[in-house]
Design a protein around this motif. Structure first.
Motif, PDB file in Angstrom:
ATOM      1  N   LEU A  87       0.834  -1.209   0.000  1.00  0.00           N
ATOM      2  CA  LEU A  87       0.000   0.000   0.000  1.00  0.00           C
ATOM      3  C   LEU A  87       0.865   1.255   0.000  1.00  0.00           C
ATOM      4  CD1 LEU A  87      -2.887  -0.928   2.449  1.00  0.00           C
ATOM      5  CD2 LEU A  87      -3.124  -0.331   0.031  1.00  0.00           C
ATOM      6  N   ARG A  88       1.945   1.237   0.766  1.00  0.00           N
ATOM      7  CA  ARG A  88       2.877   2.368   0.811  1.00  0.00           C
ATOM      8  C   ARG A  88       3.508   2.586  -0.569  1.00  0.00           C
ATOM      9  NH1 ARG A  88       6.387   1.444   5.546  1.00  0.00           N
ATOM     10  NH2 ARG A  88       4.766   2.525   6.690  1.00  0.00           N
ATOM     11  N   ASN A  89       3.960   1.500  -1.201  1.00  0.00           N
ATOM     12  CA  ASN A  89       4.564   1.596  -2.531  1.00  0.00           C
ATOM     13  C   ASN A  89       3.562   2.097  -3.558  1.00  0.00           C
ATOM     14  OD1 ASN A  89       6.981   0.656  -1.501  1.00  0.00           O
ATOM     15  ND2 ASN A  89       6.656  -1.452  -2.171  1.00  0.00           N
ATOM     16  N   TRP A  90       2.347   1.552  -3.507  1.00  0.00           N
ATOM     17  CA  TRP A  90       1.318   1.978  -4.448  1.00  0.00           C
ATOM     18  C   TRP A  90       0.974   3.449  -4.230  1.00  0.00           C
ATOM     19  CZ3 TRP A  90      -3.507   4.121  -4.388  1.00  0.00           C
ATOM     20  CH2 TRP A  90      -4.182   4.143  -5.612  1.00  0.00           C
ATOM     21  N   GLY A  91       0.870   3.877  -2.990  1.00  0.00           N
ATOM     22  CA  GLY A  91       0.561   5.274  -2.681  1.00  0.00           C
ATOM     23  C   GLY A  91       1.610   6.224  -3.233  1.00  0.00           C
ATOM     24  N   ALA A  92       2.881   5.857  -3.096  1.00  0.00           N
ATOM     25  CA  ALA A  92       3.966   6.694  -3.630  1.00  0.00           C
ATOM     26  C   ALA A  92       3.889   6.753  -5.154  1.00  0.00           C
ATOM     27  CB  ALA A  92       5.321   6.151  -3.183  1.00  0.00           C
ATOM     28  N   LEU A  93       3.643   5.614  -5.787  1.00  0.00           N
ATOM     29  CA  LEU A  93       3.517   5.560  -7.245  1.00  0.00           C
ATOM     30  C   LEU A  93       2.318   6.384  -7.720  1.00  0.00           C
ATOM     31  CD1 LEU A  93       4.579   4.179  -9.873  1.00  0.00           C
ATOM     32  CD2 LEU A  93       2.877   2.401  -9.446  1.00  0.00           C
ATOM     33  N   HIS A  94       1.217   6.246  -7.028  1.00  0.00           N
ATOM     34  CA  HIS A  94      -0.007   6.984  -7.386  1.00  0.00           C
ATOM     35  C   HIS A  94       0.195   8.491  -7.223  1.00  0.00           C
ATOM     36  CE1 HIS A  94      -4.216   7.761  -7.990  1.00  0.00           C
ATOM     37  NE2 HIS A  94      -4.290   8.383  -6.829  1.00  0.00           N
ATOM     38  N   ARG A  95       0.801   8.900  -6.131  1.00  0.00           N
ATOM     39  CA  ARG A  95       1.065  10.321  -5.904  1.00  0.00           C
ATOM     40  C   ARG A  95       1.926  10.890  -7.028  1.00  0.00           C
ATOM     41  NH1 ARG A  95       3.193  11.493  -0.312  1.00  0.00           N
ATOM     42  NH2 ARG A  95       0.984  11.508   0.146  1.00  0.00           N
ATOM     43  N   LYS A  96       2.963  10.147  -7.411  1.00  0.00           N
ATOM     44  CA  LYS A  96       3.852  10.587  -8.498  1.00  0.00           C
ATOM     45  C   LYS A  96       3.071  10.725  -9.798  1.00  0.00           C
ATOM     46  CE  LYS A  96       8.253   9.430 -10.777  1.00  0.00           C
ATOM     47  NZ  LYS A  96       7.976  10.335 -11.827  1.00  0.00           N
ATOM     48  N   LYS A  97       2.228   9.753 -10.092  1.00  0.00           N
ATOM     49  CA  LYS A  97       1.437   9.786 -11.330  1.00  0.00           C
ATOM     50  C   LYS A  97       0.511  10.998 -11.356  1.00  0.00           C
ATOM     51  CE  LYS A  97      -1.221   6.919 -14.397  1.00  0.00           C
ATOM     52  NZ  LYS A  97      -0.326   7.087 -15.544  1.00  0.00           N
ATOM     53  N   ILE A  98      -0.140  11.273 -10.246  1.00  0.00           N
ATOM     54  CA  ILE A  98      -1.065  12.406 -10.172  1.00  0.00           C
ATOM     55  C   ILE A  98      -0.297  13.727 -10.292  1.00  0.00           C
ATOM     56  CG2 ILE A  98      -2.668  13.639  -8.641  1.00  0.00           C
ATOM     57  CD1 ILE A  98      -3.799  11.044  -9.908  1.00  0.00           C
ATOM     58  N   LEU A  99       0.834  13.840  -9.593  1.00  0.00           N
ATOM     59  CA  LEU A  99       1.606  15.085  -9.632  1.00  0.00           C
ATOM     60  C   LEU A  99       2.253  15.319 -10.995  1.00  0.00           C
ATOM     61  CD1 LEU A  99       3.251  15.025  -6.103  1.00  0.00           C
ATOM     62  CD2 LEU A  99       1.323  16.421  -6.881  1.00  0.00           C
ATOM     63  N   ASP A 100       2.589  14.231 -11.697  1.00  0.00           N
ATOM     64  CA  ASP A 100       3.205  14.355 -13.012  1.00  0.00           C
ATOM     65  C   ASP A 100       2.201  14.680 -14.118  1.00  0.00           C
ATOM     66  OD1 ASP A 100       5.636  13.845 -11.870  1.00  0.00           O
ATOM     67  OD2 ASP A 100       5.778  11.777 -12.586  1.00  0.00           O
ATOM     68  N   SER A 101       0.922  14.548 -13.814  1.00  0.00           N
ATOM     69  CA  SER A 101      -0.127  14.795 -14.837  1.00  0.00           C
ATOM     70  C   SER A 101      -0.299  16.258 -15.129  1.00  0.00           C
ATOM     71  CB  SER A 101      -1.463  14.224 -14.367  1.00  0.00           C
ATOM     72  OG  SER A 101      -1.378  12.827 -14.252  1.00  0.00           O
TER      73      SER A 101
END
Length: 101
Positions: A87-101
């Protein structure tokens, strides 16, 4: 149904945060409360009771003045380590994806 069972135990925004807070070692109520700034004492008490009912934490009462209560993780709670890490790894990946959009 197994996913539903897991979600029933870990539902809400506080339970995993409480488990993570306690994972640093034995913790008293105030220690946990300080580690989760927005949780109310009433909600923390309710969630601790639920986690205890589900055998994820152990509550130990010491005969001191005032009474000391400590919470520790049970061996059963260690089965959540991989889930929390993912969940921690997915959250970091998701945050990066959203911020990079």
């Amino acid at each position: 149904m197994a996913i539903r069972d897991a979600l029933d135990v870990l539902n809400g925004k506080w339970k995993l945060q409480i488990i993570i807070a306690i994972s640093s070692g034995q913790s008293k109520f105030k220690d946990i409360e300080r580690q989760i700034p927005k949780i109310t004492p009433r909600m923390l008490s309710k969630e601790l009771k639920s986690l205890e009912d589900h055998k994820l934490i152990k509550r130990t009462v010491y005969d001191t003045l005032p009474v000391t209560i400590e919470y520790t993780l049970t061996p059963h709670s260690k089965t959540l380590d991989k889930v929390i890490l993912e969940l921690r790894n997915w959250g970091a990946l998701h945050r990066k994806k959203i911020l990079d959009s």
